[in-house]
Every structure is written in C-alpha cells, then in structure tokens.
Design a protein around this motif. Structure first.
Motif, PDB file in Angstrom:
ATOM      1  N   VAL A 118       0.850  -1.187   0.000  1.00  0.00           N
ATOM      2  CA  VAL A 118       0.000   0.000   0.000  1.00  0.00           C
ATOM      3  C   VAL A 118       0.886   1.236   0.000  1.00  0.00           C
ATOM      4  CG1 VAL A 118      -1.902  -1.138   1.204  1.00  0.00           C
ATOM      5  CG2 VAL A 118      -0.200   0.149   2.528  1.00  0.00           C
ATOM      6  N   LYS A 119       0.294   2.336  -0.420  1.00  0.00           N
ATOM      7  CA  LYS A 119       0.975   3.627  -0.370  1.00  0.00           C
ATOM      8  C   LYS A 119       0.198   4.528   0.574  1.00  0.00           C
ATOM      9  CE  LYS A 119       2.875   7.261  -3.377  1.00  0.00           C
ATOM     10  NZ  LYS A 119       2.995   7.726  -4.785  1.00  0.00           N
ATOM     11  N   LEU A 120       0.929   5.218   1.439  1.00  0.00           N
ATOM     12  CA  LEU A 120       0.320   6.159   2.377  1.00  0.00           C
ATOM     13  C   LEU A 120       0.587   7.583   1.915  1.00  0.00           C
ATOM     14  CD1 LEU A 120       1.390   4.625   5.814  1.00  0.00           C
ATOM     15  CD2 LEU A 120      -0.493   3.974   4.313  1.00  0.00           C
ATOM     16  N   ARG A 121      -0.361   8.451   2.189  1.00  0.00           N
ATOM     17  CA  ARG A 121      -0.199   9.868   1.872  1.00  0.00           C
ATOM     18  C   ARG A 121      -0.717  10.686   3.051  1.00  0.00           C
ATOM     19  NH1 ARG A 121      -3.172  11.211  -3.384  1.00  0.00           N
ATOM     20  NH2 ARG A 121      -1.466   9.981  -4.268  1.00  0.00           N
ATOM     21  N   GLY A 122      -0.052  11.819   3.320  1.00  0.00           N
ATOM     22  CA  GLY A 122      -0.503  12.704   4.392  1.00  0.00           C
ATOM     23  C   GLY A 122       0.191  12.475   5.718  1.00  0.00           C
ATOM     24  N   ARG A 176      -7.899   1.056   7.094  1.00  0.00           N
ATOM     25  CA  ARG A 176      -7.312   2.100   7.951  1.00  0.00           C
ATOM     26  C   ARG A 176      -7.320   3.470   7.252  1.00  0.00           C
ATOM     27  NH1 ARG A 176      -4.421  -1.231  11.808  1.00  0.00           N
ATOM     28  NH2 ARG A 176      -5.614  -3.172  11.671  1.00  0.00           N
ATOM     29  N   ASP A 177      -7.825   3.526   6.023  1.00  0.00           N
ATOM     30  CA  ASP A 177      -7.871   4.797   5.295  1.00  0.00           C
ATOM     31  C   ASP A 177      -8.624   5.841   6.112  1.00  0.00           C
ATOM     32  OD1 ASP A 177      -7.516   6.476   2.937  1.00  0.00           O
ATOM     33  OD2 ASP A 177      -9.666   6.203   2.579  1.00  0.00           O
ATOM     34  N   ARG A 178      -8.044   7.038   6.199  1.00  0.00           N
ATOM     35  CA  ARG A 178      -8.604   8.197   6.905  1.00  0.00           C
ATOM     36  C   ARG A 178      -8.503   8.076   8.418  1.00  0.00           C
ATOM     37  NH1 ARG A 178      -8.347  12.159   3.654  1.00  0.00           N
ATOM     38  NH2 ARG A 178      -9.826  13.326   4.945  1.00  0.00           N
ATOM     39  N   GLU A 179      -7.813   7.041   8.935  1.00  0.00           N
ATOM     40  CA  GLU A 179      -7.494   7.042  10.355  1.00  0.00           C
ATOM     41  C   GLU A 179      -6.307   7.978  10.583  1.00  0.00           C
ATOM     42  OE1 GLU A 179      -7.167   3.230  12.189  1.00  0.00           O
ATOM     43  OE2 GLU A 179      -9.105   2.537  11.446  1.00  0.00           O
ATOM     44  N   LYS A 180      -6.005   8.258  11.855  1.00  0.00           N
ATOM     45  CA  LYS A 180      -5.037   9.314  12.160  1.00  0.00           C
ATOM     46  C   LYS A 180      -3.704   8.777  12.678  1.00  0.00           C
ATOM     47  CE  LYS A 180      -8.133  13.169  13.329  1.00  0.00           C
ATOM     48  NZ  LYS A 180      -8.507  14.139  14.393  1.00  0.00           N
TER      49      LYS A 180
END
Length: 203
Positions: A118-122, A176-180
């Motif tokens: 997966v790729k993470l952004r932010g 987990r998308d949009r978790e912090k």
C-alpha cells in the motif's frame, strides 16, 4: 548529538559545494559563535553519500544569527552561499528524514509481485517507521517493509510504501484509510511492485 541552543538560534546554508566539510562551514562562519563547535554543524544528504548542498548550524545568540545573515551571498570556493534564519523544528525534521532514509531502498530491488503493498499519503513531518507499523497494528507488515519517500530535494514527502507479507493483508490495510497518526488523517491506497520499482528508479 544536537546541541542545546535556543530554538530560534538556527541558521541554514544552501548552495554548498558537494565536497563541503564541517570545517569549511566553520571557516565560512568565522566570527559567529557555533554551539559546540563542530557538533553544531549538521550537513544533510539526499541519500547516503549524496550531499544535498544544505546544512543547519546551531548558533549561540540572536546576535550570532544576525552576524551569520550578513554572510548571505558570500562565496565558498566558487559557489555563493545563501544564508537563512530557521528554527529547530525545521532542522530536526530534515535531520530525522535523512536518518530515516539511511536504510532507504536497500531492499527495494527484492520487492516481489507476491507482496501486498500500500501507499500512504498525508504523513506528519518526522513520522517514524515505528509509528507506521503501529498504525497497521494487527496486520503483518513485512520485515523492513516501511519505506518513507523523499521529494526531489531529499526531504520527507509525507508519503510511504508499506509492504505486507501477503496481498490479502494489503486489502485489509485499506480499512485504515482516513485514520489518524497524530493529528493527520492518513490516506491509504493499494500500490504495486511496479510502482515501487518506478519510484526506486527515479531516486
């Protein structure tokens, strides 16, 4: 080891010749009181063995910052050097990004099409690999499976590739998308071995 100078007493030099040493920086800043002498000079690299042409210097007082700024556009060898005032947060972020990239993509050529990626952004500035592993707590992140990405200047881009031991876990990771992490919402996307190889080739 970072010195103990006040957070406001940090300067940044840009445009350094790639052969620049700590001693060269101290010679350039003659008349400026550097915290701890050589220990107060932090040369940065885009990746190991490839200097960025920038460094951070911890100085003792506001007057030392002002004295250093007078050297803006002076020459070191044939290069003229830009001098800026900055802060400890900027310095530690840059040094942290450099440390995290030291392992870099050493294992990237071994990336397998069987891996889930997966790729993470932010990602927040200074985010560690350990924080990313914790973000995916309960999912099998591969050993050395977190690769923090850099932009063209060698600074952390806020993105990362994460390798899991199987493709099913990468699918699960999308939950987990949009978790912090900290105060930042993290975007999670499916990636591929080809995308990782493409990034590695650019770097």
């Amino acid at each position: 080891m970072l010195g103990s100078g006040d957070s406001s007493h940090i300067i940044k030099l840009r445009g350094l010749p790639f052969s620049t040493t700590v001693e060269d920086v101290l010679d350039f800043l003659v008349g400026v009181n550097v915290v701890g002498g050589k220990e107060g000079v932090h040369l940065t690299e885009v990746r190991p063995g490839r200097p960025s042409g920038e460094c951070f210097v911890e100085v003792e007082t506001t007057q030392d910052v002002e004295e250093a700024l007078k050297k803006d556009k002076e020459n070191m060898g044939k290069r003229y050097i830009e001098v800026f005032s900055t802060d400890r947060q900027d310095m530690e972020w840059a040094l942290n990004a450099m440390r995290q990239s030291e392992n870099g993509f050493g294992g990237i050529s071994n990336v397998s099409d069987d891996m889930g990626i997966v790729k993470l952004r932010g990602l927040p500035f200074g985010c560690s690999k350990e924080e990313i592993v914790q973000f995916f707590n309960g999912l099998p992140v591969a050993p050395d499976g977190v690769h923090l990405l850099l932009d063209h200047t060698g600074r952390a881009s806020g993105e990362a590739f994460v390798h899991f031991t199987d493709k099913g876990s990468a699918q699960d990771a999308l939950s987990r998308d949009r978790e912090k992490i900290g105060h930042r919402y993290i975007e999670v996307f499916l990636s591929s071995a080809d995308e990782v190889r493409s990034y590695s080739a650019r770097m």
